[in-house]
Every structure is written in structure tokens, then in C-alpha cells.
Design an enzyme around this catalytic site. Structure first.
Site, PDB file in Angstrom:
ATOM      1  N   HIS A  25     -16.540   0.965   6.062  1.00 58.58           N
ATOM      2  CA  HIS A  25     -15.111   1.282   6.346  1.00 58.58           C
ATOM      3  C   HIS A  25     -14.812   2.936   6.120  1.00 58.58           C
ATOM      4  O   HIS A  25     -13.914   3.185   6.678  1.00 58.58           O
ATOM      5  CB  HIS A  25     -14.627   0.607   5.080  1.00 58.58           C
ATOM      6  CG  HIS A  25     -13.096   0.604   5.032  1.00 58.58           C
ATOM      7  ND1 HIS A  25     -12.048   0.083   6.366  1.00 58.58           N
ATOM      8  CD2 HIS A  25     -11.775   1.176   4.172  1.00 58.58           C
ATOM      9  CE1 HIS A  25     -10.878   0.375   5.993  1.00 58.58           C
ATOM     10  NE2 HIS A  25     -10.673   0.784   4.671  1.00 58.58           N
ATOM     11  N   HIS A  51     -10.434   6.880   1.202  1.00 57.83           N
ATOM     12  CA  HIS A  51      -8.942   6.900   0.802  1.00 57.83           C
ATOM     13  C   HIS A  51      -8.829   5.930  -0.166  1.00 57.83           C
ATOM     14  O   HIS A  51      -9.766   5.055  -0.484  1.00 57.83           O
ATOM     15  CB  HIS A  51      -8.142   6.440   1.903  1.00 57.83           C
ATOM     16  CG  HIS A  51      -8.455   5.289   2.633  1.00 57.83           C
ATOM     17  ND1 HIS A  51      -9.415   5.017   3.377  1.00 57.83           N
ATOM     18  CD2 HIS A  51      -7.971   4.115   2.482  1.00 57.83           C
ATOM     19  CE1 HIS A  51      -9.518   3.895   3.972  1.00 57.83           C
ATOM     20  NE2 HIS A  51      -8.612   3.380   3.177  1.00 57.83           N
ATOM     21  N   LYS A  92      -6.946  -4.834  -2.981  1.00 55.57           N
ATOM     22  CA  LYS A  92      -8.093  -5.328  -1.981  1.00 55.57           C
ATOM     23  C   LYS A  92      -9.169  -4.265  -1.684  1.00 55.57           C
ATOM     24  O   LYS A  92      -8.645  -3.050  -1.554  1.00 55.57           O
ATOM     25  CB  LYS A  92      -7.214  -5.753  -0.772  1.00 55.57           C
ATOM     26  CG  LYS A  92      -6.191  -4.561  -0.386  1.00 55.57           C
ATOM     27  CD  LYS A  92      -5.217  -4.979   0.699  1.00 55.57           C
ATOM     28  CE  LYS A  92      -4.169  -4.112   1.125  1.00 55.57           C
ATOM     29  NZ  LYS A  92      -4.919  -3.130   1.816  1.00 55.57           N
ATOM     30  N   ASP A 102       1.007  -1.253  -0.059  1.00 54.23           N
ATOM     31  CA  ASP A 102       0.164  -0.061   0.028  1.00 54.23           C
ATOM     32  C   ASP A 102       0.719   1.385  -0.089  1.00 54.23           C
ATOM     33  O   ASP A 102       0.283   2.326   0.755  1.00 54.23           O
ATOM     34  CB  ASP A 102      -0.958   0.014   1.328  1.00 54.23           C
ATOM     35  CG  ASP A 102      -2.039  -1.233   1.145  1.00 54.23           C
ATOM     36  OD1 ASP A 102      -1.883  -1.857   0.199  1.00 54.23           O
ATOM     37  OD2 ASP A 102      -2.792  -1.292   2.209  1.00 54.23           O
ATOM     38  N   CYS A 107      -1.956  -2.123   7.589  1.00 56.64           N
ATOM     39  CA  CYS A 107      -1.899  -3.191   6.457  1.00 56.64           C
ATOM     40  C   CYS A 107      -0.743  -4.084   6.452  1.00 56.64           C
ATOM     41  O   CYS A 107      -0.879  -5.347   6.080  1.00 56.64           O
ATOM     42  CB  CYS A 107      -2.248  -2.480   5.173  1.00 56.64           C
ATOM     43  SG  CYS A 107      -3.933  -1.866   5.163  1.00 56.64           S
TER      44      CYS A 107
END
Length: 193
Positions: free
Chosen positions: A59, A73, A98, A9, A140
Site C-alpha cells: 500500500h 500516511h 482500518k 478518515d 474511502c
């Protein structure tokens, strides 16, 4: 058998100036690029993960708690979802997306463009050892490294090439790594925003 680097990420929204910035993210992007340039033969394979949100439900929140809800985001099609420009992407063989329609923290929840999952991709190439770098150490990166170990890969987190959100949650991540038999090298980047 072979080894792989998993870059987690390293996206514009997670670096300085992004909608969910982690202090030190841009430096981590540049550091990963330097390492890939100076040690080109260190890994047989290099892959990356991306948060890749379309509509991840709860989320996202207008008043996020920064535990299970977050500001918008890495929305697909926005500049924030792109890799940070300091990250050299020429060695990346596959990108695992993802979180399109639900929260997803681990790269092992992601899939390549053809639908293949990360664990399957690695196994097809005979990978038995992985190094994990990226953003954020305590979210993450943590989830990806723990899933890597659960999937049976010998896992190392190169902490100097991770950026962390906060000391408390980073301590939790480091304890989790230790408990899962994950090797850690260096110290995560933790800076005041």
C-alpha cells in the site's frame, strides 16, 4: 430504528499540510463540526473511521502510482494519524481502525478497539440509515458508502462535507453511488492543490 453519521478518515495526513493531503480537507473537518453543533439531534449515533497503518505492505511505495500505492500516511503513533484539530470529536461514540497490515479503504473493513466491526456495531444499535461524510469522496468515502449499501443500510452521502482528490475519479464515484441506490446531497469539494 435509528440513524448514524459515519465520519470517514478526517485525519491530519489527509488534510492540508499532511503527507497525502486532499485540498479542502480542513474545511470539511470544520464543516462537519459546525453541522454537529447546529443540528445535535440529527443523528442518533456518530462514529468515525481512521486509516491506521502499521505495515500495510505494498500500500506504501517510494514511487507511488496514486491508484493502488501511496506515500506513507496515517502511520500509527504519528501526528498524521490523528483526527484533524478542526474536527469536533466529542460526539464520536466509536472509532473504527482500518488498514493495519493491508490496504483498506472502507470503514466496514475496520474494527473498534474491542474488535467489533462497523456493520455489527450499527446493527446492535438498531441503525438502519446512515449518512457518510469525510475524505476522500473518490476513495474511502466511496468504498464506505458502497459497503454501507451492500450491508443493507439506507445510505446518503453528504457531498458538501466530503473532499475529493480529482474530478475524473469523483465522477466514477458519483456514478457508483447512483448505481448502488445511494442518495447524494450537494456537491463534493474539489479544489486545486
Amino acid at each position: 430504528m435509528s440513524n448514524a453519521l459515519i465520519i470517514v478518515d478526517v485525519q491530519q495526513d489527509f488534510c492540508e499540510g499532511g503527507s497525502l493531503a486532499v485540498a479542502g480537507g480542513a474545511g470539511v473537518a470544520a464543516g462537519i463540526s459546525r453541522l454537529l453543533a447546529t443540528e445535535p439531534d440529527r443523528w442518533d449515533h456518530v462514529v468515525a473511521t481512521k486509516d491506521y497503518h502499521v505495515d500495510p505492505g505494498t500500500h506504501f511505495a517510494d514511487s507511488p502510482d496514486y491508484v493502488s500505492t501511496w506515500p506513507r500516511h496515517c502511520v500509527v503513533g504519528t501526528p498524521g494519524s490523528e483526527f484533524h484539530p478542526e474536527l469536533a470529536t466529542d460526539r464520536i461514540e466509536a472509532v473504527f481502525h482500518k488498514g493495519e497490515y493491508a490496504a483498506a479503504y472502507s470503514g466496514f473493513e475496520g474494527h473498534a478497539d474491542d474488535g467489533e466491526r462497523l456493520a455489527d456495531w450499527l446493527r446492535r444499535r438498531g441503525v438502519d440509515r446512515v449518512d457518510v461524510v469525510g475524505i476522500a469522496t473518490d476513495h474511502c468515502v466511496r468504498a464506505t458508502a458502497l459497503d454501507s449499501a451492500r450491508e443493507g443500510f439506507a445510505t446518503t452521502v453528504l457531498l458538501d462535507l466530503t473532499a475529493a482528490v480529482a474530478p475524473d475519479t469523483t465522477d466514477v464515484a458519483l456514478r457508483a453511488f447512483d448505481g448502488a441506490g445511494i442518495t447524494t446531497l450537494g456537491s463534493p469539494v474539489i479544489r486545486d492543490a
